[in-house]
Design a protein around this motif. Structure first.
Motif, short mmCIF file in Angstrom:
data_model
loop_
_atom_site.label_atom_id
_atom_site.label_comp_id
_atom_site.label_asym_id
_atom_site.label_seq_id
_atom_site.Cartn_x
_atom_site.Cartn_y
_atom_site.Cartn_z
N VAL A 77 0.96 -1.28 -0.10
CA VAL A 77 0.12 0.04 -0.06
C VAL A 77 1.04 1.21 0.45
N THR A 78 0.37 2.10 -0.54
CA THR A 78 1.02 3.50 -0.14
C THR A 78 0.20 4.78 -0.35
N ALA A 79 0.73 6.02 -0.04
CA ALA A 79 -0.36 6.85 -0.04
C ALA A 79 0.05 8.72 0.49
N GLU A 80 -0.19 9.18 -0.63
CA GLU A 80 -0.12 10.64 0.57
C GLU A 80 -0.88 11.47 0.53
N VAL A 81 0.17 12.35 1.47
CA VAL A 81 -1.02 13.52 2.36
C VAL A 81 -0.92 14.31 1.39
N LYS A 82 -2.34 15.33 1.50
CA LYS A 82 -2.21 16.46 0.63
C LYS A 82 -2.52 17.74 0.90
N HIS A 83 -1.39 19.16 0.95
CA HIS A 83 -2.30 20.33 1.14
C HIS A 83 -3.23 20.37 -0.37
N ASN A 84 -4.22 20.48 -0.80
CA ASN A 84 -4.46 20.73 -1.67
C ASN A 84 -3.99 22.19 -2.58
N ILE A 85 -4.82 23.20 -0.97
CA ILE A 85 -4.44 25.13 -1.41
C ILE A 85 -3.32 25.63 -1.95
N THR A 86 -2.50 23.94 -1.45
CA THR A 86 -0.93 24.86 -2.01
C THR A 86 0.14 23.79 -2.42
N ASN A 87 -0.63 22.10 -2.62
CA ASN A 87 -0.21 21.35 -3.77
C ASN A 87 1.08 20.78 -3.27
N THR A 88 0.78 20.97 -2.00
CA THR A 88 2.49 20.12 -0.94
C THR A 88 2.03 18.92 -0.47
N VAL A 89 2.98 17.71 -0.10
CA VAL A 89 2.34 16.96 -0.59
C VAL A 89 3.31 16.98 1.23
N VAL A 90 2.28 16.74 2.58
CA VAL A 90 3.28 16.57 3.49
C VAL A 90 3.36 15.62 4.35
N CYS A 91 2.37 14.15 3.73
CA CYS A 91 3.29 12.74 4.41
C CYS A 91 3.14 11.79 3.15
N ARG A 92 4.15 10.99 3.34
CA ARG A 92 3.78 10.22 2.63
C ARG A 92 3.63 8.60 3.10
N VAL A 93 3.08 7.44 2.63
CA VAL A 93 2.90 6.94 3.42
C VAL A 93 3.39 5.30 2.36
N GLN A 94 4.22 4.43 3.15
CA GLN A 94 4.82 2.84 1.87
C GLN A 94 4.20 1.76 2.96
N GLY A 95 4.63 0.42 2.70
CA GLY A 95 4.65 -0.30 3.37
C GLY A 95 3.87 -1.61 2.95
N GLU A 96 3.15 -2.50 3.94
CA GLU A 96 2.32 -3.73 3.72
C GLU A 96 0.77 -3.24 4.36
N TRP A 97 -0.90 -3.57 4.55
CA TRP A 97 -1.84 -3.21 5.60
C TRP A 97 -1.65 -4.41 6.25
N ASN A 98 -1.01 -4.85 6.35
CA ASN A 98 -1.17 -5.82 7.36
C ASN A 98 0.20 -6.44 7.82
N SER A 99 1.08 -5.42 8.12
CA SER A 99 2.96 -5.74 8.66
C SER A 99 2.85 -4.24 8.92
N VAL A 100 4.11 -3.93 8.21
CA VAL A 100 4.66 -2.90 8.97
C VAL A 100 4.22 -1.64 7.50
N LEU A 101 3.94 -0.76 8.73
CA LEU A 101 4.04 0.72 7.59
C LEU A 101 4.97 2.48 7.45
N GLU A 102 5.23 2.77 6.92
CA GLU A 102 6.41 3.86 7.03
C GLU A 102 5.62 4.71 6.82
N PHE A 103 6.10 6.17 8.10
CA PHE A 103 5.06 6.99 7.37
C PHE A 103 6.58 8.52 7.07
#
Length: 700
Positions: free
Chosen positions: A568-594
């Motif tokens: 699984v991968t994810a991005e948290v973004k502030h739409n107004i400034t188009n800035t990515v504030v957090c990224r996530v990668q890993g496995e949804w049933n194991s270890v996630l890295e933020f």
């Protein structure tokens, strides 16, 4: 005989040679037609040559003959390419025997590997409306060539030759399909004619596997060929109306009428013969028509002691022949909503109870509103969301929870020590796998209530067709609640089953005046012929309109070759400034890295996160239509591995549901839900927190 050809400006471009003895074009001009017409007024051009694959056609050149003969055509055309954003001359060859359109950089490289190749079977050849020279070749694979001839006459020749070749090879596929279908029917007939016992029987596992896979393969090929036919028909008769879709075909043979091999039928369809249940008795006993919402007392709920792990593969192995036969009757893309699957593949709980497992980490849920900023709260929601799926699986083997019947409900709650929430943001530090608490006395219970946050959960099956579930959870003290409705759609995908979760949820943080809308990923049961397992797939989104923060989450399915499971991968973004504030990668049933925008990182090991057990009422205090009491007989029979008894209890419940539905239809009585009210396309809890807490107590 030589023809000297000159372009505008007087410089010769190429020479075209015609062999008078054979009447064929042996050389091709890059900018002229065979009649030596000056092409200075044309934007492009190319000579062509046609060699008939039929009998001799005489002694003169026949470059423009419009017959139904299969011809190998070759010559220069202009091809539009995005690589240089423009047109380029390329040498094209129509190989009728192979049904291919190939192109090369020039004629001299014809003996080398083609720069590109299109399969013409199932392709659509379309003259363009933009001018009289351009046409497109749309292959069944989705690839497209945009080509331009010298003039309208040359375009017509290419188009007609390509269309003849396309039709020939498309029809050839149809003939091959008919031949293959005949052989496949003969194979099944030979298997079914074998005795049911002995050294080689019709129930032999390998033969049943061959029967199932051959049927599934033919069904897939038939559907693909049918789509090609529809595509051809739509282009021949004009474009399909806007919004038209091509639907997958339903099975030609009813499942219930095609079970052979001398065995009793252990599964049924919705159209199968119902179990006799007196209509008046079923309606009167259920009392569904007059049910009112019931207030659940938290003091009646006790910590759940049920632990139905789904690690037993024995029942699946023993019933392999049933699975194989069932698969042999399904069509690719077929909707499984109305297909009643064998009882032995069921999980020992209802789908409504499975939704409660999204709250297995209530401390992370409550910690969302602790965020000091809108950015922090969105990141905390994503952390909670990504850690909410793994506990929903009760074992490594993919099994299916009970389909809730209309009116079914499920209630539970969680007590979360306030001290745990205060410092509760997912961390990598090891913690106990499950949080258990000893039974408390009345005095201790009262003290625990003041030291704990209470999270309440209620779910209800609000619709039968389509099968829609509504669920709601709240913590009044933290002024937060979540409301969701989900419609599950199951599809047969060959050797796997896909479940789409249609609907959305809304998390309300009343203290901050924020709403977070979110969707759910698709689920897939893979390897259903061997050891079935579950993976999630698809893109989901989380949005908060007030703050302008959003999250895009992708659950990656495993590629055919290589790759990791459950990624699984994810991005948290502030739409107004188009800035990515957090990224996530890993496995949804194991270890996630933020990874956060300030460069800091954090790992979350889901296998070490504490799981708070839910609290439920004892069966004797539950309503007859609460999940555990409703499905008790089925669950007990499955625990004892009494599959026939479980099937009968399950069939009785489903038939009562059908009987009540017929009764409501005949009497014109609308269905009345208990806890959820339909609003637009969704369903909302009848007493949500945002209606109870005065507006003055929430954020403006």
């Amino acid at each position: 005989m030589d023809f000297g050809v000159k372009m505008q400006g007087g410089e010769p471009v190429s020479t075209m040679k015609v062999s008078e003895s054979e009447g064929k074009l042996e050389g091709l001009a890059t900018a002229v037609t065979p009649n030596n017409k000056n092409s200075s007024n044309s934007s492009c051009g190319g000579g062509i040559s046609s060699s008939s694959s039929s009998s001799s056609r005489g002694g003169s050149a026949k470059g423009w003959q419009y017959s139904d003969h299969m011809e190998n055509v070759y010559g220069y055309l202009m091809k539009y390419t995005n690589l240089v954003t423009g047109w380029q001359y390329r040498f094209f060859v129509l190989n009728n025997e192979a049904g291919l359109l190939e192109y090369f950089v020039n004629e001299q490289s014809r003996n080398q590997k083609p720069r590109g190749t299109l399969q013409l079977a199932g392709a659509v050849i379309s003259p363009s409306d933009e001018d009289s020279h351009t046409f497109t070749v749309n292959a069944a694979s989705g690839e497209q060539y945009k080509l331009r001839a010298t003039d309208a006459k040359e375009r017509q020749h290419w188009v007609s030759r390509l269309q003849i070749c396309t039709q020939h090879h498309t029809e050839a596929i149809g003939k091959m399909m008919s031949h293959a279908e005949g052989q496949q029917r003969d194979l099944i007939r030979r298997i079914e004619c074998l005795p049911t016992s002995g050294h080689l029987s019709s129930l032999d596992q390998d033969l049943l596997m061959l029967k199932a896979t051959s049927m599934a393969t033919m069904n897939c090929l038939n559907d693909c060929f049918h789509i090609l036919q529809l595509q051809h028909a739509s282009h021949q008769k004009g474009s399909l109306p806007s919004g038209t879709t091509i639907e997958w075909l339903e099975p030609k043979i009813p499942l219930s009428n095609h079970y052979k091999n001398g065995a009793d039928q252990p599964f049924a369809t919705e159209q199968s013969k119902p179990v006799a249940v007196p209509e008046e008795q079923s309606v009167a006993e259920s009392g569904l028509l007059a049910r009112e919402p019931e207030e659940i007392s938290a003091h009646d709920e006790m910590e759940d002691t049920c632990d139905d792990k789904e690690d037993d593969l024995g029942a699946v192995e023993e019933q392999r022949s049933v699975i194989l036969h069932l698969l042999s009757q399904l069509k690719l893309g077929m909707d499984l909503t109305r297909v009643v699957l064998p009882t032995f593949i069921l999980e020992k709980r209802s789908l409504l109870e499975m939704y409660a497992d999204f709250m297995s980490h209530p401390d992370l849920f409550l910690a969302i509103t602790n965020g000091a900023t809108a950015e922090d709260r969105m990141i905390r929601f994503v952390e909670y969301y990504l850690t909410s799926f793994h506990e929903g699986r009760k074992g490594a083997i993919a099994k299916k929870p009970y389909n809730p019947i209309i009116g079914e409900t499920f209630h539970c709650s969680w007590r979360v020590p306030k001290s745990e929430v205060a410092c509760s943001v997912a961390s990598s530090s090891p913690t106990p796998a499950v949080t258990n608490h000893a039974p408390l006395s009345e005095e201790a219970l009262s003290q625990a209530d003041s030291d704990c946050y209470m999270v309440r959960f209620v779910a209800e099956q609000v619709s039968h067709h389509p099968p829609v579930s509504g669920f709601y959870a709240e913590c009044a003290e933290r002024k937060m609640c979540v409301n969701a409705h989900v419609w599950t759609k199951s599809k047969f995908l060959g050797m796997s089953i896909g479940v789409t979760m249609v609907g959305e949820g809304i998390l309300s943080l009343l203290e901050h005046g924020e709403e977070y809308t979110f969707s759910l990923p698709c689920a897939y049961a893979r390897s259903i012929l061997t050891v079935p397992w579950v993976e999630l797939g698809g893109k989901v989104s989380v949005n908060c309109a007030k703050t302008g923060y959003s999250a895009s989450i992708t659950f990656h399915t495993k590629p055919f070759y290589g790759g990791k499971l459950h990624r699984v991968t994810a991005e948290v973004k502030h739409n107004i400034t188009n800035t990515v504030v957090c990224r996530v990668q890993g496995e949804w049933n194991s270890v996630l890295e933020f990874t956060y925008s300030n460069g800091e990182t954090k790992c979350v090991d889901l296998t070490k996160l504490s799981v708070t057990k839910k609290r439920v009422r004892p069966l004797e205090k539950q309503d007859p239509f609460e999940s555990r009491r409703l499905w008790k007989n089925v669950t007990d029979a499955l625990r004892e591995s009494e599959i026939d008894k479980a099937t009968e209890h399950k069939r009785s419940l489903e038939e009562r549901q059908r009987t009540e539905e017929r009764h409501r239809t005949e009497t014109g009585t609308p269905w009345k839900t208990q806890y959820f009210i339909k609003e637009g396309d969704g369903w909302v809890y009848h007493k949500p927190l945002w209606k109870i807490i005065p507006a003055a107590q929430t954020a403006e």
